[in-house]
Design a protein around this motif. Sequence first.
Motif, PDB file in Angstrom:
ATOM      1  N   GLU A   1      21.747 -32.329   5.360  1.00  0.00           N
ATOM      2  CA  GLU A   1      22.575 -32.209   6.561  1.00  0.00           C
ATOM      3  C   GLU A   1      23.030 -30.772   6.782  1.00  0.00           C
ATOM      4  O   GLU A   1      23.107 -30.298   7.908  1.00  0.00           O
ATOM      5  N   ALA A   2      23.344 -30.080   5.681  1.00  0.00           N
ATOM      6  CA  ALA A   2      23.834 -28.713   5.808  1.00  0.00           C
ATOM      7  C   ALA A   2      22.705 -27.728   6.084  1.00  0.00           C
ATOM      8  O   ALA A   2      22.946 -26.571   6.392  1.00  0.00           O
TER       9      ALA A   2
ATOM     10  N   LEU B   1      17.051 -24.373  -4.620  1.00  0.00           N
ATOM     11  CA  LEU B   1      17.906 -23.293  -4.130  1.00  0.00           C
ATOM     12  C   LEU B   1      17.378 -21.932  -4.560  1.00  0.00           C
ATOM     13  O   LEU B   1      17.552 -20.940  -3.867  1.00  0.00           O
ATOM     14  N   SER B   2      16.737 -21.882  -5.740  1.00  0.00           N
ATOM     15  CA  SER B   2      16.223 -20.593  -6.213  1.00  0.00           C
ATOM     16  C   SER B   2      14.777 -20.395  -5.777  1.00  0.00           C
ATOM     17  O   SER B   2      14.103 -19.481  -6.250  1.00  0.00           O
TER      18      SER B   2
ATOM     19  N   ASN C   1      20.051 -39.939  -1.748  1.00  0.00           N
ATOM     20  CA  ASN C   1      21.500 -39.770  -1.865  1.00  0.00           C
ATOM     21  C   ASN C   1      21.883 -38.448  -2.517  1.00  0.00           C
ATOM     22  O   ASN C   1      22.900 -37.858  -2.199  1.00  0.00           O
ATOM     23  N   GLU C   2      21.048 -38.006  -3.461  1.00  0.00           N
ATOM     24  CA  GLU C   2      21.391 -36.774  -4.166  1.00  0.00           C
ATOM     25  C   GLU C   2      21.250 -35.553  -3.284  1.00  0.00           C
ATOM     26  O   GLU C   2      21.887 -34.530  -3.512  1.00  0.00           O
TER      27      GLU C   2
ATOM     28  N   LEU D   1      17.638 -29.722  -7.615  1.00  0.00           N
ATOM     29  CA  LEU D   1      18.346 -28.996  -6.560  1.00  0.00           C
ATOM     30  C   LEU D   1      18.390 -27.498  -6.865  1.00  0.00           C
ATOM     31  O   LEU D   1      18.099 -26.663  -6.008  1.00  0.00           O
ATOM     32  N   ALA D   2      18.728 -27.169  -8.121  1.00  0.00           N
ATOM     33  CA  ALA D   2      18.780 -25.761  -8.507  1.00  0.00           C
ATOM     34  C   ALA D   2      17.420 -25.101  -8.299  1.00  0.00           C
ATOM     35  O   ALA D   2      17.333 -23.957  -7.842  1.00  0.00           O
TER      36      ALA D   2
ATOM     37  N   ASP E   1      23.627 -34.417   1.546  1.00  0.00           N
ATOM     38  CA  ASP E   1      24.460 -33.377   2.156  1.00  0.00           C
ATOM     39  C   ASP E   1      23.737 -32.056   2.314  1.00  0.00           C
ATOM     40  O   ASP E   1      23.951 -31.334   3.277  1.00  0.00           O
ATOM     41  N   GLN E   2      22.907 -31.747   1.315  1.00  0.00           N
ATOM     42  CA  GLN E   2      22.154 -30.501   1.394  1.00  0.00           C
ATOM     43  C   GLN E   2      21.223 -30.545   2.601  1.00  0.00           C
ATOM     44  O   GLN E   2      21.013 -29.533   3.271  1.00  0.00           O
TER      45      GLN E   2
ATOM     46  N   GLY F   1      20.174 -32.831 -10.164  1.00  0.00           N
ATOM     47  CA  GLY F   1      20.927 -31.585 -10.100  1.00  0.00           C
ATOM     48  C   GLY F   1      20.051 -30.387 -10.388  1.00  0.00           C
ATOM     49  O   GLY F   1      20.105 -29.363  -9.700  1.00  0.00           O
ATOM     50  N   GLU F   2      19.199 -30.527 -11.423  1.00  0.00           N
ATOM     51  CA  GLU F   2      18.315 -29.411 -11.777  1.00  0.00           C
ATOM     52  C   GLU F   2      17.235 -29.208 -10.735  1.00  0.00           C
ATOM     53  O   GLU F   2      16.813 -28.082 -10.478  1.00  0.00           O
TER      54      GLU F   2
END
Lengths: 509, 326
Positions: free
Chosen positions: B222-223, B203-204, B215-216, B199-200, B219-220, B196-197
Amino acid sequence: MDQLTHLLEGFSVALTPINLLWLVIGAVLGTAVGVLPGLGSAMAVALLLPVTFSLDPTGAFIMFASIYFGGLFGDSTAGILLNTPGNSSAIATTFEGHRMAKDGRAAKALGTSAMGAFLGGMIATTLVVFFAPYLVRLATMFGPAEYFALAAFAFVAISSVVAESVLRGLLALSIGLALAMVGIDGPSGAARFTLGLPQLFDGISIIVITVGLLALGEVLHVASRIHRDGAVTRVSAGGSPFLNWREFRKAFPAFLRGTSFGVPFGVIPVGGSEVPTFLAYGTEKRLAQRRGDTDFGGRGAIQGVAAPEAAGNATAGTAMGALLALGLPTSATAAMMIAAFQQYGMQPGPLLFERSADLVWPLLASLFVGLVILLIINLPFAAVWAKLLLVPKHYLYAGITLFAMLGVYAIASAEMDLWLVLGIGLLGFLMRRFSIPLAPVLIAAILGPLAETELRRALAVSEGDLGILVGSPITIALYSLMAVAIAFTLFQGLHARAAKRRALVDSVR
Amino acid sequence: MKKRIISIVVGVLTIGVFTAAAMDASASGSTASARSKLTIMAPAAPGGGWDGFGREAQQGLRRAGIVNNAQVINVPGAGGTIGLSKLVQMDGRDDMLMVTGAVMIGASVLSKTSESLADTTPIARLADDYSVLVVPAASPYNTMAEFVEAWQKAPGAHSIAGGSLGSIDHLLSGLLGRTVGITPSAVNYVAYSGGGEVLASMLSNTAAAGISGYNEFRDQIEAGTLRALGISSPERLDGVPVPTFIESGIDVQMSNWRGYVAPPGIADDARDEMVAIITELHQTDEWADTLRRNNWTDSFQVGDEFDAFLEEETTRVSDLIRELGL
């Protein structure tokens, strides 16, 4: 208003009798684990996960949602009544809440906290429904440099208000930093203060520190004074949990202020709701000083309960938004819920609203229903809980000790944690004995590691270039705010001293 | 009045005792045969990856009626090494299994504890998943080759975000570096506490690249918020549109495997019984469903094959950790 139609459809699913039943069960369970020290909603969700496999996904999510908020409704109860908060999210509420309880307004404090939790959650959830895409943009603006600035800002904003004596405050801060440093250091892998014991490699849980320092420390303190304080004034357990108009007018702005602290924090992963609750508490204390309100820090002020509690639940509300819209778990419970969602083939993230609209909208709707149910359950219960104070002290505190130890053991089934909590409890007793404030210890233990790790991450990414620390508008804004706050405090201090001197001169004349 | 107080106290006590009982499904009891009562130790906190893996197996064993009574206990701490040392002390207990996996090898080498997986009785490897290297959508790199070229020129300026030190993510970053000619200790690895971190941080746009389980990030990816440059699987996976590192000419593969080990010193027939239990579990529809739901790759291995795999992995990970300078 596409969202509104979707939401109404969501309500129609959430309000079926069977889903309402799951909602109520979840609310009661969540509140119950929240009340017990050391047990939080993350653990409740984890334990219930296998059980819910037999439910249909909507029912399971609805139950999770109410457990999620339920834990936050329950966690301040023990803190307010007995000065023994079970979770770190309730620490800030405890300070004023317990003072109110001692003043015979226990039911009122509990009622205020339930109202605060309700309003904070409600406002935040509404914001999530309508503005999720904008809120999550905030998360993408926060890198390590911004987190460090935020931690530094929070340090300054909070520390200056919670300690009366600078020396004692600094001593407490360093105790907190030392406790937080125990364990394997993330960025370098070095073991610090672990005495070579593998049990200490993961550090000391903030729950162990909270329960030891506040709960056990309080028990030892009460025990040490039991024959000295003479006839103890009986704490009145009566009173209504409902606020009258005058109190509501006092509390309402505090609810809103707390919520506005909580909302942005839910979206950015800085370790849950501790920082916003403390910031909200600090602000209320400052405002009370300015008003010349002597209840705050004395008899206990309603604002001191209202603001942190609203902040805590507002954080939880927007954290749910970040979880759903971004797939970003900003707290332990949120991380658990991601795992739960994935089990049902629902992947939180940018595609969720397109792909699983039939699940998301009932979930959001059930958050609203859940909050209403929790308020209905918790308001009348406030009066019942307050009766707990009628139990004779020696039974009551024996019970607290038992539950504190049970809760701490439940975190990891580790014997080591029991010794730690006893040691920290003793420390808490000594600190009370020598009137060293406890709050800075907890603030340091929460913010210290955050500031340290983020500073090192920022410098690792920039290869040691310090410029990164002031390289974005957010960091510059935060440091400027901090400078203003410091300047203001200094000015106020000088002003007060000058006024005192004038008064002295006047009285001599 | 007094009655009411007593009832409240009794009520509170009851809740507490029941919760405590539920939390600490005690590991004590007689050493009955594993078929009647099996305890699965998840060496992680409730909710972690290993806990989920243990509970999936518990559900499967119960529903398929392979074991009468299966329990999960949690012994979290220090990357699973606390659980490992407890298991090693349970010498001869034949109704006990512990969840283990790739992470534990790294953790036990790192923490320099005296116990290692070599002290346990290997039972089976069950499921794998693989790690991806991703870059933020705004990143200038579109392929692994482009990233590697820039990375080789300036390893320090290309920080890589991933899980804690000694994790699969960290080891993979070192292995990738070594294979493309960057000293593993020169890799600018920024440790976060989980996917999760990471990912953050993507994103930043904090780090240049990130590594985490596929797996984590699925979706990101795919999107389109993250771009996957490579995956650590030996060959392309079904439904995963990401080239392997090997395809991009970097001979690196690494799996995040999960499996079971038993305490040391158990009799051969007790070991065979446990292997049989896990083999039966592997054949059930429930387990097939578990693999599908979690998007895990079936990597079933028992007996000598698994022993050899464990030994090989331990050597590889120990070498890597030394080279990473930990």
